[in-house]
Design an enzyme around this catalytic site. Structure first.
Site, PDB file in Angstrom:
ATOM      1  N   ASP A 711       0.860  -1.181   0.000  1.00  0.00           N
ATOM      2  CA  ASP A 711       0.000   0.000   0.000  1.00  0.00           C
ATOM      3  C   ASP A 711       0.897   1.233   0.000  1.00  0.00           C
ATOM      4  O   ASP A 711       2.067   1.165   0.396  1.00  0.00           O
ATOM      5  CB  ASP A 711      -0.924   0.021   1.209  1.00  0.00           C
ATOM      6  CG  ASP A 711      -2.116   0.958   1.003  1.00  0.00           C
ATOM      7  OD1 ASP A 711      -2.248   1.511  -0.113  1.00  0.00           O
ATOM      8  OD2 ASP A 711      -2.900   1.152   1.940  1.00  0.00           O
ATOM      9  N   GLU A 751      10.717   5.870  -9.669  1.00  0.00           N
ATOM     10  CA  GLU A 751       9.928   4.700  -9.993  1.00  0.00           C
ATOM     11  C   GLU A 751       9.723   3.839  -8.744  1.00  0.00           C
ATOM     12  O   GLU A 751      10.677   3.390  -8.117  1.00  0.00           O
ATOM     13  CB  GLU A 751      10.638   3.878 -11.087  1.00  0.00           C
ATOM     14  CG  GLU A 751      10.664   4.547 -12.443  1.00  0.00           C
ATOM     15  CD  GLU A 751       9.276   4.638 -13.065  1.00  0.00           C
ATOM     16  OE1 GLU A 751       8.353   3.983 -12.569  1.00  0.00           O
ATOM     17  OE2 GLU A 751       9.119   5.374 -14.048  1.00  0.00           O
ATOM     18  N   ASP A 783      -2.492  -2.867  -3.224  1.00  0.00           N
ATOM     19  CA  ASP A 783      -3.498  -1.836  -2.974  1.00  0.00           C
ATOM     20  C   ASP A 783      -3.002  -0.509  -3.549  1.00  0.00           C
ATOM     21  O   ASP A 783      -1.819  -0.351  -3.880  1.00  0.00           O
ATOM     22  CB  ASP A 783      -3.750  -1.706  -1.467  1.00  0.00           C
ATOM     23  CG  ASP A 783      -5.135  -1.141  -1.159  1.00  0.00           C
ATOM     24  OD1 ASP A 783      -5.761  -0.601  -2.086  1.00  0.00           O
ATOM     25  OD2 ASP A 783      -5.564  -1.241   0.001  1.00  0.00           O
ATOM     26  N   HIS A 916      -1.025  -0.707   4.970  1.00  0.00           N
ATOM     27  CA  HIS A 916      -1.658   0.608   5.125  1.00  0.00           C
ATOM     28  C   HIS A 916      -1.270   1.245   6.455  1.00  0.00           C
ATOM     29  O   HIS A 916      -0.931   2.435   6.505  1.00  0.00           O
ATOM     30  CB  HIS A 916      -3.178   0.467   5.020  1.00  0.00           C
ATOM     31  CG  HIS A 916      -3.937   1.709   5.392  1.00  0.00           C
ATOM     32  ND1 HIS A 916      -4.009   2.817   4.572  1.00  0.00           N
ATOM     33  CD2 HIS A 916      -4.632   2.023   6.518  1.00  0.00           C
ATOM     34  CE1 HIS A 916      -4.724   3.755   5.166  1.00  0.00           C
ATOM     35  NE2 HIS A 916      -5.109   3.304   6.348  1.00  0.00           N
TER      36      HIS A 916
END
Length: 943
Positions: A711, A751, A783, A916
């Site tokens: 995430d 990147e 995600d 997350h």
């Protein structure tokens, strides 16, 4: 170098002879190649001719039809090199404009004589060649030019033979087998079937109408787009009132009588004649019209007199008033048209927008009275990045800055005269601005001029005329406001369907909106879309002492606090920091924690209690550094109130400077005697996980597999230069109870995949150290990826992940599966009952509303009793492991059970939620890479 006089004719003659010789050799090679392909061409002539008209065939010459098109090209452009085919342009009109300025040398000559023209349809091939030459070669080039133009004219108009037959076919009659193979349909079969409906409406398409694309050419050329509109609109009697025109490409719902139409328009400025040539290109398939249909739906929403805020449309006339908080809530719609497995569908969902009844100036005044010293910074943090509504024109603007040096008396030029903002609003809106010293709000937008150039436009807004749209941080932090708002915004499934039905009635009952759709052959169905889903069997969880349980509702809160945990570390040395004012609460918490830990089999010792004289950040930091000089298993910090700067300071010490697991507690959460036990039980489970323990597990069908979650945390408004933070989580054991973590601090324009590859190497190496071998399978749940990034992840990141494994060991080739996790979706799924309800946990939908060209499915992992549940959308972007569809869906559902901060299922797989949490902690508080000593602990769980 030859001059412009004598001798040039010999040079041209030599070039011509050389070209003829090369041409003869190439023709011999071409004849041999055509003889080898002749039998295949005859067998598949009809099929390949149909493919030539498909849009997917316009980018190159496919095997089998290549020789056919080569023959057509050599017939249209005799004397041109045919051994190396030039790729065709669009499958319609080919327009080649060659501008040659003939000077010394032979490059310019070769430019005019060696450029083959290829068109894959029976329309017009137009070549415009402008030559500037000198005496001595002009006659030769003029002859060459006339020859090329005459060949081109032979291909215009109605064609006969093969070309004529191709042009007479429609796209419906020439379906390509290649297009059908691209359709992806992966459906499982496990579980019990369930009757569902969704917030999708079927779009009926009139077969007599379509999307016909034309190219419009102007002679002489016209640069101004607005002028092109005026010239084209002079022929509405022939073209019809229903059209879409961008200055070059014209879309009509019906096909004109001829493929090539010529009109004469009168220039509105000098009354000269401008010739318009309208050339048919193709009839587009539905998949190519999605953007147009969504624009058409925007026109429908505008015709319903709705106000657009961002990408959604709202109805201010039906606003819900919340007077106690000076707020109102506008109901609105989210719409999107797409071609799904079940055909063309309209996704329609109910949404809400919170509007403040106070103006931005009112907010500024309140903040000034609360904090006059830091007033400007406080206002900037609260307002910049938010949207405001100006009710005098019902438009919304995003605030990018505040100009404190300007006020409403600022003058600007308008129609060759200077006028102040004060006078402008007075004359145009009959509004008298009250505060002449207030600053101005800055909104920046990009506009495209008629020339195609993009320029930045700056709009200055008056604070007392702007109303904040949306929820600010101050509203989110007020529990009373959020509770009252939820009473309005939490819509049940049945209420949501009623909103959709009412919208359908409004559209079908409004002559304007109904005509907008009917003009393009569209009609919306009368109700929501029915479909069939499946409910997966509930999972069996394993706790300590081999205690097993199954929860049909996917909620095991009581079991988690009353059962032994699966794995318990020791915590003999730990410390607690709190202020002297909270000493009593601290002592109560410590005693309660000892009792709770004994119950769930967590062994802890007596803590070191440090009571601080005040609650300043400096005091917490200095005392924390002192106590961490001793080796501790855990440090607990009790704050009187949560402040971001104080929280960030202690977390940076515990995660970077002196790595140790830490737990932050707000004193008021442990201040109530009747609630301290339940709160402490949750804290005890968090502490156990942060020390390396495990709470529960379930059966994993894959023996040697590593599961990863990714995430990304993005910097907030005004912090774009700080880059982003990506978190990478990977499992280390078969039971999926131990997790390795790494963080990527992504600089601007860097990147991300390069950094993620390093994280994958780290995780694989740690996995090998734990298990003695590399993982055979790797599941990566990604995600933070939108639809526009799918191709980048598929074509670039997946390849990089595979190359990373090869760099570890050339013989190491694990079975890699990459699954995109999308939780911000507008799809809603309802169970069909007497009154619609939320579907049970484990509901899977993998047909009808899934993407037509993707391997995807929707999963409802949670039980939601209030409001409407939002399913999670999974896209299997790469399936190198050839996992069965049932196994992929079931394994994903299993992962939703393993997030240790909640005794129940969550919306996304546990590794994604862990990622997350970690990305947010680093991006919001630590803002630097955590110590590697913590990499194998869930130190980021909770707060």
């Amino acid at each position: 170098m030859a001059g412009r006089g004598a001798g040039r004719g010999n040079l041209v003659e030599m070039i011509r002879k050389k070209m003829e010789e090369e041409k003869r050799l190439r023709e011999e090679q071409e004849r041999e190649r055509q003889e080898m392909q002749q039998k295949q061409l005859e067998d598949k002539l009809k099929q390949e001719a149909a493919v030539a008209l498909q849009p997917s065939a316009t980018t190159g010459v496919g095997r089998g039809r290549g020789s056919l098109l080569e023959k057509l090209r050599s017939k249209m452009t005799p004397g041109v090199d045919t051994s190396t085919p030039t790729p065709p342009t669009t499958a319609s009109v080919t327009s080649v404009q060659t501008t040659s300025t003939l000077t010394t040398g032979r490059a310019a000559l070769l430019t005019d004589s060696s450029s083959p023209v290829l068109s894959t349809t029976a329309s017009v091939t137009s070549i415009q060649t402008t030559s500037t030459s000198t005496t001595g070669r002009g006659s030769f080039l003029g002859t060459l030019k006339k020859k090329t133009e005459s060949d081109a004219l032979e291909t215009s108009g109605e064609q006969t033979g093969v070309i004529g037959k191709l042009s007479s076919l429609s796209l419906e009659e020439t379906k390509s087998s290649l297009t059908e193979e691209e359709i992806v349909s992966r459906q499982g079969s496990s579980g019990k079937t369930i009757s569902l409906t969704a917030n999708y409406i079927n779009l009926k398409v009139n077969k007599d109408k379509g999307m016909f694309q034309y190219e419009v050419k102007f002679s002489p050329d016209v640069d101004s787009r607005s002028l092109r509109y005026k010239l084209l609109n002079q022929h509405l009697n022939d073209l019809g009132n229903v059209k879409t025109f961008d200055g070059t490409v014209l879309y009509l719902p019906i096909k004109l009588p001829n493929n090539r139409q010529t009109y004469e328009s009168v220039h509105p400025i000098d009354n000269s004649i401008v010739t318009l040539t309208v050339i048919f290109q193709k009839k587009q398939a539905m998949t190519q019209n999605i953007a147009f249909f969504n624009n058409l739906m925007n026109r429908v929403m505008k015709a319903l007199t709705l106000v657009k805020i961002g990408k959604h449309d709202f109805n201010p006339t039906c606003a819900h008033q919340i007077p106690q908080h000076r707020l109102e809530v506008w109901p609105g719609y989210v719409t999107a048209i797409n071609e799904l497995e079940g055909g063309l569908k309209l996704n329609l969902d109910a949404t809400h927008r919170v509007m403040r009844l106070d103006t931005v100036r009112d907010l500024m005044t309140d903040m000034y009275h609360k904090n006059p010293n830091n007033f400007k910074n406080a206002v900037a943090n609260e307002i910049i990045g938010t949207s405001v509504l100006t009710r005098y024109n019902n438009r919304t603007y995003k605030i990018d800055d505040i100009d404190w040096d300007k006020n409403p008396m600022l003058k600007f030029e308008r129609k060759d005269e200077e006028i102040s903002l004060f006078d402008y609003y007075k004359h145009h809106y009959n509004i008298t601005i009250q505060d002449l010293k207030q600053p101005l709000l800055v909104h920046r937008s990009k506009e495209k001029k008629t020339t195609g150039e993009t320029v930045e436009k700056v709009s200055l807004l008056i604070p007392e005329l702007c109303f904040l749209a949306g929820i600010t941080d101050s509203i989110r932090s007020d529990f009373r406001i959020t509770k009252d708002l939820s009473q309005v915004t939490k819509v049940s499934p049945e209420q949501r369907r009623q909103v959709i039905r009412k919208f359908i009635q409004q559209v079908n009952g409004n002559e304007v909106t109904k005509k907008l759709l009917a003009d393009w052959g569209l009609e919306i169905d009368n109700d929501t879309l029915d479909l069939t889903g499946r409910v997966l069997d509930p999972e069996e969880l394993v706790f300590g002492n081999d205690y097993k349980t199954i929860s049909p509702n996917a909620d095991w809160g009581k079991v988690a606090t009353n059962s032994k945990v699966l794995r318990t570390p020791n915590m003999p040395d730990w410390a607690v920091l709190c202020t002297q004012k909270n000493q009593r609460n601290c002592n109560d918490f410590v005693e309660t924690l000892k009792g709770v830990c004994q119950k769930v089999n967590i062994r802890i010792g007596d803590p070191r209690l440090i009571f601080l004289r005040d609650d300043s950040t400096e005091t917490y930091v200095s005392e924390l550094r002192k106590v961490l000089k001793n080796r501790l298993n855990m440090v607990v910090i009790i704050f009187p109130a949560l402040r971001q700067d104080k929280y960030s300071a202690v977390k940076k010490i515990c995660c970077v400077e002196t790595p140790v697991p830490s737990q932050v507690i707000i004193s008021k959460t442990i201040a109530k005697p009747d609630k301290i036990k339940s709160v402490t039980e949750k804290i005890a489970l968090q502490i156990n996980c942060k020390l390396g323990g495990a709470l529960w597990a379930l059966k994993n069908p894959f023996t040697n597999a590593m599961v990863c979650g990714i995430d990304v945390f993005h910097a907030g408004v005004g912090q774009g230069s700080k880059g982003s933070v990506a978190a990478f989580i990977a499992s280390l054991d078969k039971m999926l109870t131990s997790w390795h973590s790494r963080v990527c601090l992504q600089a601007p324009h860097q990147e991300l995949v390069d950094l993620l590859s390093q994280c994958l190497v780290s995780a694989i190496n740690v996995y090998r150290e734990r298990n003695g071998q590399y993982p055979d399978r790797i599941f990566i749940y990604r995600d933070g990826v939108g639809d526009g990034q799918l191709e980048t992840v598929k074509n670039y990141e997946v390849r990089q992940f595979l190359n990373t494994c090869a760099r570890l060991d050339p013989a190491y080739k694990p079975k890699l599966s990459v699954i995109i996790v999308q939780k911000r979706v507008n799809t809603r799924i309802f169970e069909k009952k007497r009154q619609l309800g939320n579907p049970p946990p484990g509901t899977v939908v993998d047909s009808t509303i899934t993407r037509r060209f993707l391997y995807d499915f929707y999963l409802v992992p949670q039980l939601v009793r209030q409001g409407t549940v939002t399913p999670t959308h999974y896209i299997v972007l790469h399936d190198g492991g050839d996992v069965k569809t049932d196994h992929m869906q079931r394994f994903t559902y299993k992962l939703c059970h393993l997030y240790y901060n909640w005794p129940g299922t969550i919306r996304v797989p546990a590794p994604c939620q862990y990622a997350h949490k970690l990305a947010y902690l680093v991006g919001q508080s630590i803002k630097s890479e955590p110590s590697h000593e913590l990499n194998n602990l869930l130190y980021y769980l909770g707060i």
